[in-house]
Design a protein around this motif. Structure first.
Motif, PDB file in Angstrom:
ATOM      1  N   MET A   1      43.885  44.952  78.175  1.00 36.26           N
ATOM      2  CA  MET A   1      43.831  45.342  79.584  1.00 36.26           C
ATOM      3  C   MET A   1      45.174  45.937  79.998  1.00 36.26           C
ATOM      4  O   MET A   1      46.225  45.365  79.739  1.00 36.26           O
ATOM      5  N   ARG A   2      45.088  47.107  80.653  1.00 35.14           N
ATOM      6  CA  ARG A   2      46.290  47.684  81.246  1.00 35.14           C
ATOM      7  C   ARG A   2      46.049  47.881  82.736  1.00 35.14           C
ATOM      8  O   ARG A   2      44.929  48.132  83.181  1.00 35.14           O
ATOM      9  N   TYR A   3      47.124  47.794  83.480  1.00 35.55           N
ATOM     10  CA  TYR A   3      47.108  47.979  84.924  1.00 35.55           C
ATOM     11  C   TYR A   3      47.990  49.183  85.256  1.00 35.55           C
ATOM     12  O   TYR A   3      48.925  49.510  84.528  1.00 35.55           O
ATOM     13  N   ALA A   4      47.709  49.817  86.385  1.00 39.33           N
ATOM     14  CA  ALA A   4      48.547  50.924  86.852  1.00 39.33           C
ATOM     15  C   ALA A   4      48.535  50.920  88.372  1.00 39.33           C
ATOM     16  O   ALA A   4      47.519  50.574  88.998  1.00 39.33           O
ATOM     17  N   LEU A   5      49.639  51.310  88.968  1.00 35.44           N
ATOM     18  CA  LEU A   5      49.729  51.455  90.414  1.00 35.44           C
ATOM     19  C   LEU A   5      49.771  52.942  90.738  1.00 35.44           C
ATOM     20  O   LEU A   5      50.722  53.644  90.378  1.00 35.44           O
ATOM     21  N   TYR A   6      48.700  53.380  91.340  1.00 37.02           N
ATOM     22  CA  TYR A   6      48.511  54.796  91.633  1.00 37.02           C
ATOM     23  C   TYR A   6      48.351  54.998  93.134  1.00 37.02           C
ATOM     24  O   TYR A   6      47.851  54.108  93.844  1.00 37.02           O
ATOM     25  N   PRO A  65      50.608  53.082  83.568  1.00 32.06           N
ATOM     26  CA  PRO A  65      49.867  51.963  82.970  1.00 32.06           C
ATOM     27  C   PRO A  65      50.761  51.026  82.159  1.00 32.06           C
ATOM     28  O   PRO A  65      51.622  51.469  81.397  1.00 32.06           O
ATOM     29  N   PHE A  66      50.526  49.734  82.360  1.00 30.18           N
ATOM     30  CA  PHE A  66      51.329  48.718  81.680  1.00 30.18           C
ATOM     31  C   PHE A  66      50.458  47.493  81.394  1.00 30.18           C
ATOM     32  O   PHE A  66      49.456  47.237  82.087  1.00 30.18           O
ATOM     33  N   GLU A  67      50.841  46.745  80.385  1.00 35.99           N
ATOM     34  CA  GLU A  67      50.233  45.449  80.131  1.00 35.99           C
ATOM     35  C   GLU A  67      51.039  44.381  80.869  1.00 35.99           C
ATOM     36  O   GLU A  67      52.248  44.528  81.069  1.00 35.99           O
ATOM     37  N   PRO A 200      49.204  68.530 105.419  1.00 33.42           N
ATOM     38  CA  PRO A 200      49.814  67.232 105.121  1.00 33.42           C
ATOM     39  C   PRO A 200      48.843  66.342 104.343  1.00 33.42           C
ATOM     40  O   PRO A 200      47.624  66.524 104.388  1.00 33.42           O
ATOM     41  N   LEU A 201      49.411  65.374 103.647  1.00 29.50           N
ATOM     42  CA  LEU A 201      48.634  64.353 102.957  1.00 29.50           C
ATOM     43  C   LEU A 201      49.230  63.002 103.331  1.00 29.50           C
ATOM     44  O   LEU A 201      50.434  62.771 103.144  1.00 29.50           O
ATOM     45  N   SER A 202      48.400  62.127 103.856  1.00 32.97           N
ATOM     46  CA  SER A 202      48.876  60.817 104.281  1.00 32.97           C
ATOM     47  C   SER A 202      48.956  59.864 103.096  1.00 32.97           C
ATOM     48  O   SER A 202      47.980  59.664 102.373  1.00 32.97           O
ATOM     49  N   ILE A 203      50.139  59.292 102.888  1.00 33.42           N
ATOM     50  CA  ILE A 203      50.319  58.238 101.890  1.00 33.42           C
ATOM     51  C   ILE A 203      50.110  56.923 102.642  1.00 33.42           C
ATOM     52  O   ILE A 203      51.032  56.350 103.216  1.00 33.42           O
ATOM     53  N   ASP A 204      48.862  56.502 102.666  1.00 30.32           N
ATOM     54  CA  ASP A 204      48.481  55.374 103.515  1.00 30.32           C
ATOM     55  C   ASP A 204      47.870  54.214 102.734  1.00 30.32           C
ATOM     56  O   ASP A 204      47.333  53.281 103.331  1.00 30.32           O
ATOM     57  N   GLY A 205      47.958  54.254 101.416  1.00 27.84           N
ATOM     58  CA  GLY A 205      47.407  53.174 100.612  1.00 27.84           C
ATOM     59  C   GLY A 205      47.983  53.178  99.222  1.00 27.84           C
ATOM     60  O   GLY A 205      48.635  54.149  98.804  1.00 27.84           O
ATOM     61  N   LEU A 206      47.755  52.110  98.505  1.00 29.92           N
ATOM     62  CA  LEU A 206      48.202  51.986  97.122  1.00 29.92           C
ATOM     63  C   LEU A 206      47.075  51.323  96.345  1.00 29.92           C
ATOM     64  O   LEU A 206      46.498  50.328  96.806  1.00 29.92           O
ATOM     65  N   ALA A 207      46.763  51.870  95.185  1.00 34.04           N
ATOM     66  CA  ALA A 207      45.629  51.399  94.404  1.00 34.04           C
ATOM     67  C   ALA A 207      46.080  50.768  93.103  1.00 34.04           C
ATOM     68  O   ALA A 207      46.994  51.267  92.437  1.00 34.04           O
ATOM     69  N   LEU A 208      45.415  49.681  92.751  1.00 34.77           N
ATOM     70  CA  LEU A 208      45.580  49.061  91.444  1.00 34.77           C
ATOM     71  C   LEU A 208      44.416  49.518  90.581  1.00 34.77           C
ATOM     72  O   LEU A 208      43.258  49.176  90.849  1.00 34.77           O
ATOM     73  N   PHE A 209      44.720  50.314  89.566  1.00 22.19           N
ATOM     74  CA  PHE A 209      43.720  50.773  88.608  1.00 22.19           C
ATOM     75  C   PHE A 209      43.785  49.884  87.370  1.00 22.19           C
ATOM     76  O   PHE A 209      44.852  49.354  87.042  1.00 22.19           O
ATOM     77  N   ILE A 210      42.661  49.745  86.689  1.00 20.32           N
ATOM     78  CA  ILE A 210      42.647  48.992  85.434  1.00 20.32           C
ATOM     79  C   ILE A 210      41.989  49.809  84.334  1.00 20.32           C
ATOM     80  O   ILE A 210      41.089  50.616  84.588  1.00 20.32           O
ATOM     81  N   GLU A 211      42.455  49.580  83.121  1.00 23.47           N
ATOM     82  CA  GLU A 211      41.874  50.141  81.908  1.00 23.47           C
ATOM     83  C   GLU A 211      41.479  48.940  81.039  1.00 23.47           C
ATOM     84  O   GLU A 211      42.344  48.284  80.459  1.00 23.47           O
ATOM     85  N   PRO A 212      40.190  48.620  80.962  1.00 26.20           N
ATOM     86  CA  PRO A 212      39.775  47.395  80.261  1.00 26.20           C
ATOM     87  C   PRO A 212      40.269  47.311  78.822  1.00 26.20           C
ATOM     88  O   PRO A 212      40.700  46.257  78.363  1.00 26.20           O
ATOM     89  N   SER A 213      40.211  48.422  78.105  1.00 27.00           N
ATOM     90  CA  SER A 213      40.804  48.502  76.773  1.00 27.00           C
ATOM     91  C   SER A 213      41.243  49.939  76.547  1.00 27.00           C
ATOM     92  O   SER A 213      40.772  50.858  77.233  1.00 27.00           O
ATOM     93  N   ARG A 214      42.137  50.147  75.619  1.00 26.17           N
ATOM     94  CA  ARG A 214      42.729  51.470  75.417  1.00 26.17           C
ATOM     95  C   ARG A 214      41.642  52.525  75.187  1.00 26.17           C
ATOM     96  O   ARG A 214      40.759  52.364  74.356  1.00 26.17           O
ATOM     97  N   GLY A 215      41.738  53.602  75.939  1.00 23.00           N
ATOM     98  CA  GLY A 215      40.813  54.712  75.789  1.00 23.00           C
ATOM     99  C   GLY A 215      39.620  54.678  76.715  1.00 23.00           C
ATOM    100  O   GLY A 215      38.905  55.684  76.846  1.00 23.00           O
ATOM    101  N   GLU A 216      39.379  53.539  77.387  1.00 19.11           N
ATOM    102  CA  GLU A 216      38.267  53.468  78.328  1.00 19.11           C
ATOM    103  C   GLU A 216      38.658  54.097  79.663  1.00 19.11           C
ATOM    104  O   GLU A 216      39.842  54.227  79.982  1.00 19.11           O
ATOM    105  N   PRO A 217      37.664  54.474  80.473  1.00 18.68           N
ATOM    106  CA  PRO A 217      37.991  55.050  81.782  1.00 18.68           C
ATOM    107  C   PRO A 217      38.704  54.047  82.681  1.00 18.68           C
ATOM    108  O   PRO A 217      38.384  52.857  82.677  1.00 18.68           O
TER     109      PRO A 217
END
Length: 237
Positions: A1-6, A65-67, A200-217
């Motif tokens: 599992m990897r996490y990313a802050l996007y 993305p990071f573990e 303009p583009l509003s930076i109004d949120g932060l998302a935690l994305f996950i990758e269940p295993s390497r190579g998955e969406p």
């Protein structure tokens, strides 16, 4: 599992929906869409050129993305994200445009904005305690021999070369586009994202994305709104 802050606009934002249809997948819902039919580019070519950003989902990388470290948990990461988002004020990028970075296209700011740079740096630093050290294979995948001195220092310190002074905000729309196809791709993107470019583009949120295993969406695990900017409240009142 990897996490990313996007960064991503909210699930129901018009830009999120337009980008999902362009890329062929919505990272919030997992819904897939047919390849856009373009006059100047074959469908299989478009599908190939959007394959990589389709897997990652529409986003701008803030913390790559990071573990998780072995001594940290997902629940702790989410709690920290909730706390961070609740305290970080939202703000606007004054102008974003369809741009080309090397051979790929993205929505990018028309110039470097200090507020955006500071925001990205604060996210990288705040969530560094959750990141497990990179493996030798992960370091090799970044091709450290091709990095600048500062990028290599970033890789060693933060686990990703394009942070701090080397950060450049971009919301990826394609993978590598061959030079002879670039003009047609530019025309298609200018048309598809005309509603959002030179605005303009509003930076109004932060998302935690996950990758269940390497190579998955990658999918959106949490999307949290940022605090309302006090200056904006005064303007709106």
């Amino acid at each position: 599992m990897r996490y990313a802050l996007y960064f991503s606009p909210a699930r129901d934002h018009a830009l999120t929906m337009a980008a999902a249809r362009w890329l062929g997948r919505d990272a919030f819902t997992g819904e897939t869409f047919p390849v856009p039919q373009l006059a100047d580019l074959p469908a299989d070519t478009v599908a190939s050129m959007t394959a990589d950003p389709r897997r990652y989902g529409f986003h701008a990388t803030i913390k790559a993305p990071f573990e998780l470290r072995q001594d940290r948990t997902e629940a702790e990461l989410i709690a920290a994200l909730e706390d961070f988002a609740g305290k970080m004020p939202s703000f606007d990028i004054p102008n974003v445009v369809v741009g080309q970075l090397g051979r790929f296209f993205a929505l990018i700011p028309n110039q470097v904005y200090p507020d955006l740079q500071r925001f990205a740096a604060s996210v990288v630093e705040a969530f560094e305690p959750f990141r497990a050290p990179l493996s030798e294979a992960d370091i090799a995948r970044r091709k450290p021999e091709r990095l600048t001195v500062s990028e290599r220092a970033n890789l060693d310190r933060w686990g990703y070369p394009h942070v701090m002074d080397d950060f450049r905000f971009h919301m990826t729309l394609t993978g590598q586009v061959e030079p002879d196809l670039a003009p047609a791709m530019r025309r298609a993107l200018d048309q598809c994202f005309a509603e959002f470019s030179d605005r303009p583009l509003s930076i109004d949120g932060l998302a935690l994305f996950i990758e269940p295993s390497r190579g998955e969406p990658f999918t959106v695990h949490r999307w949290l709104p940022l605090a309302q900017n006090s200056d904006k409240r005064k303007t709106d009142s």
